[in-house]
Design a protein around this motif. Sequence first.
Motif, PDB file in Angstrom:
ATOM      1  N   ARG A 185       0.837  -1.202   0.139  1.00 47.69           N
ATOM      2  CA  ARG A 185      -0.094  -0.044   0.050  1.00 47.69           C
ATOM      3  C   ARG A 185       0.916   1.143   0.124  1.00 47.69           C
ATOM      4  N   PRO A 186       0.670   2.317  -0.979  1.00 44.69           N
ATOM      5  CA  PRO A 186       1.641   3.564  -0.740  1.00 44.69           C
ATOM      6  C   PRO A 186       1.641   4.096   0.238  1.00 44.69           C
ATOM      7  N   HIS A 187       2.702   4.823   0.715  1.00 43.52           N
ATOM      8  CA  HIS A 187       2.643   5.814   1.634  1.00 43.52           C
ATOM      9  C   HIS A 187       2.006   6.948   1.027  1.00 43.52           C
ATOM     10  N   VAL A 246       1.257  11.033   0.760  1.00 43.49           N
ATOM     11  CA  VAL A 246       1.710  12.280   0.853  1.00 43.49           C
ATOM     12  C   VAL A 246       0.708  13.257   0.192  1.00 43.49           C
ATOM     13  N   LYS A 286      14.495  13.624   5.016  1.00 52.54           N
ATOM     14  CA  LYS A 286      13.192  13.372   4.630  1.00 52.54           C
ATOM     15  C   LYS A 286      13.195  12.232   3.325  1.00 52.54           C
ATOM     16  N   GLN A 320      14.434   8.852   4.083  1.00 52.46           N
ATOM     17  CA  GLN A 320      13.185   8.055   4.579  1.00 52.46           C
ATOM     18  C   GLN A 320      11.903   7.586   3.765  1.00 52.46           C
ATOM     19  N   LEU A 321      11.746   8.452   2.671  1.00 50.65           N
ATOM     20  CA  LEU A 321      10.869   8.188   1.566  1.00 50.65           C
ATOM     21  C   LEU A 321      11.208   7.194   0.504  1.00 50.65           C
ATOM     22  N   LYS A 346      10.396   3.758   0.983  1.00 48.40           N
ATOM     23  CA  LYS A 346       9.311   3.121   0.841  1.00 48.40           C
ATOM     24  C   LYS A 346       9.087   2.265  -0.525  1.00 48.40           C
ATOM     25  N   SER A 369       6.242   2.027  -2.296  1.00 50.56           N
ATOM     26  CA  SER A 369       5.532   2.990  -3.047  1.00 50.56           C
ATOM     27  C   SER A 369       5.110   4.351  -2.518  1.00 50.56           C
ATOM     28  N   LEU A 370       4.808   5.443  -3.204  1.00 47.21           N
ATOM     29  CA  LEU A 370       4.531   6.697  -2.736  1.00 47.21           C
ATOM     30  C   LEU A 370       3.407   6.964  -3.536  1.00 47.21           C
ATOM     31  N   ASP A 418      -0.744   9.941   5.146  1.00 47.85           N
ATOM     32  CA  ASP A 418       0.144   9.362   6.167  1.00 47.85           C
ATOM     33  C   ASP A 418       1.089  10.575   6.601  1.00 47.85           C
ATOM     34  N   GLU A 419       1.087  11.586   5.738  1.00 50.33           N
ATOM     35  CA  GLU A 419       1.947  12.760   6.112  1.00 50.33           C
ATOM     36  C   GLU A 419       1.706  13.915   5.080  1.00 50.33           C
TER      37      GLU A 419
END
Length: 241
Positions: free
Chosen positions: A85-87, A89, A102, A105-106, A109, A111-112, A132-133
Amino acid sequence: MRIDIATLFPEMCERVLSESIIGRARQRGYIELACHQIRDYTTNRQKQVDDYPYGGGPGMVMQAQPIYDCCVDVVRQVEEAGHARPHVVFMTAAGTPLTEEKCKQLAQKDSLLLVCGHYEGIDERVIEALADEEISIGDYVLTGGELAALVVADSVCRLCPGVLSSPEGYEEESHYSGLLEYPQYSRPEEWNGRRVPEILLSGHHANIAKWRHEQALERTRTRRPDLYEKYEEKSMAKIDK
């Protein structure tokens, strides 16, 4: 890594993401990128995605429904393609400032999903439901979130394996280690009366590395004292350990 962008201007994003280093990495399969038209998820004939703000005020606000339905469908597509599941943003002026840390960190993941706002902003309820953010690329306002999403996509993708020829391509760049990058030079040795520093012509790799580190320290100290202070604090913390 896969990055999806929910936007009112997918053609704009596609054009940028199909060029240069990111475009080549995309063609070679090192990264996956997809752009989605939010208007395709409206329920009205006019494909309207905005309306007047409750409480009054200038401008229009992006409605929750088309953004929500778009994101839910993108999540489905991403998972069906075998990704996690994508993060999610949301690109907003009120988001956490984007930094190299940052981006690192991304980049971890799988997927975004980057969501682009427009007009006076996005209905807060869909941000609360999905985000998520929230991320901001700086203390200024753009006409839309597309440029911000492209900045995030570019800065994250370049950290993915295979996108650059080697990790040194980004590990020595400004901000990666907490310092600004040392000055760079190329041919010719002399240009308009300005010569390349002799140390760089010496072939002595240890001395060159030492000079570059000293230059990075001095450049950061004079140009970005805020970054230099943070770098010093981290260095002292490592010594204390």
